[in-house]
Each structure stands twice: as structure tokens, then as C-alpha cells.
Write a protein that holds these residues in place. Sequence first.
Motif, PDB file in Angstrom:
ATOM      1  N   SER A 117      -9.398  -0.254   5.687  1.00  0.00           N
ATOM      2  CA  SER A 117      -9.926  -1.616   5.515  1.00  0.00           C
ATOM      3  C   SER A 117      -9.068  -2.653   6.228  1.00  0.00           C
ATOM      4  N   LEU A 118      -7.806  -2.314   6.477  1.00  0.00           N
ATOM      5  CA  LEU A 118      -6.899  -3.224   7.176  1.00  0.00           C
ATOM      6  C   LEU A 118      -6.968  -3.075   8.698  1.00  0.00           C
ATOM      7  N   ALA A 141      -6.796   6.624  -2.078  1.00  0.00           N
ATOM      8  CA  ALA A 141      -6.788   5.163  -2.234  1.00  0.00           C
ATOM      9  C   ALA A 141      -6.059   4.495  -1.079  1.00  0.00           C
ATOM     10  N   ALA A 142      -4.939   5.081  -0.660  1.00  0.00           N
ATOM     11  CA  ALA A 142      -4.176   4.516   0.454  1.00  0.00           C
ATOM     12  C   ALA A 142      -4.991   4.581   1.739  1.00  0.00           C
ATOM     13  N   GLU A 143      -5.722   5.677   1.935  1.00  0.00           N
ATOM     14  CA  GLU A 143      -6.563   5.779   3.132  1.00  0.00           C
ATOM     15  C   GLU A 143      -7.617   4.678   3.148  1.00  0.00           C
ATOM     16  N   ARG A 144      -8.288   4.476   2.047  1.00  0.00           N
ATOM     17  CA  ARG A 144      -9.291   3.404   1.986  1.00  0.00           C
ATOM     18  C   ARG A 144      -8.669   2.061   2.348  1.00  0.00           C
ATOM     19  N   GLU A 145      -7.477   1.805   1.838  1.00  0.00           N
ATOM     20  CA  GLU A 145      -6.811   0.522   2.073  1.00  0.00           C
ATOM     21  C   GLU A 145      -6.422   0.339   3.541  1.00  0.00           C
ATOM     22  N   VAL A 146      -5.787   1.357   4.148  1.00  0.00           N
ATOM     23  CA  VAL A 146      -5.359   1.187   5.539  1.00  0.00           C
ATOM     24  C   VAL A 146      -6.556   1.091   6.472  1.00  0.00           C
ATOM     25  N   VAL A 186       0.828  -1.193   0.000  1.00  0.00           N
ATOM     26  CA  VAL A 186       0.000   0.000   0.000  1.00  0.00           C
ATOM     27  C   VAL A 186       0.871   1.255   0.000  1.00  0.00           C
TER      28      VAL A 186
END
Length: 120
Positions: free
Chosen positions: A89-90, A82-87, A3
Amino acid sequence: MAVAKLGTVVLDCPDPVALAGFYAQVLGGRTEDDGEGWVDLKTDDGTALAFQSAPGHVPPQWPRAEAPQQFHLDLTVEDLEAAEREVLSLGATLLEAGDPSRTWRVYADPAGHPFCLCAC
């Protein structure tokens, strides 16, 4: 797929200029003081550290839990949204979105340690 990539390790401290000077002597390189409580250290081999003023800083007493290690990570990303959405979600938690014009945001990892996503 990753990410983010590690940008800078930031150490909280009572005197960023003094601590950056210490590490500059230990690691070599040059310091850059922004005059607002933040100092960057850039070494000749590409290692980067930053030092941030933290009023009331309590030094860690490793390995005692009463005064644990204190730092945060700056993670460089190409697409902040996009990175915010990913982190998130993690399992990360948004701590401070701040001004939308800023190029960074503050989160906590699942254990509560702060880190920033910083747009490159």
C-alpha cells in the motif's frame, strides 16, 4: 506506527567468506557460514551484517551511476501477511513471493531497490 524493524544489512559480493572475514576484523565478532553462499557476521555490540554470493558481481564505483551501490535490506516483521499488505500500500512491488512455507519475501521499494520482509 512502524511496519517493520531493521533486521540485517546484506552485501552482495563475489566471496562472502572473505568479505565477512574482512568485516569481522574491522568490527570484531564472529562469522557463521551456511555453506550455500551466505555468511552472517555477529559483532559483540549486536551489529549484524550478512554477505551473499553474487556471481558476476560488479563492484560499486561510488559515486558513479554506471556501477551504483549494491545491497538489500532484510526487514524483520512479526506478521508477514500484514506487513506485506502495508508495504504494498506504500508503493512497494512484490518481486518474489516464492514458496509459501518460506519465512521471507522479496520486494522492490518505489525506486527499485530490493528488500526482504522476514518473519521473526
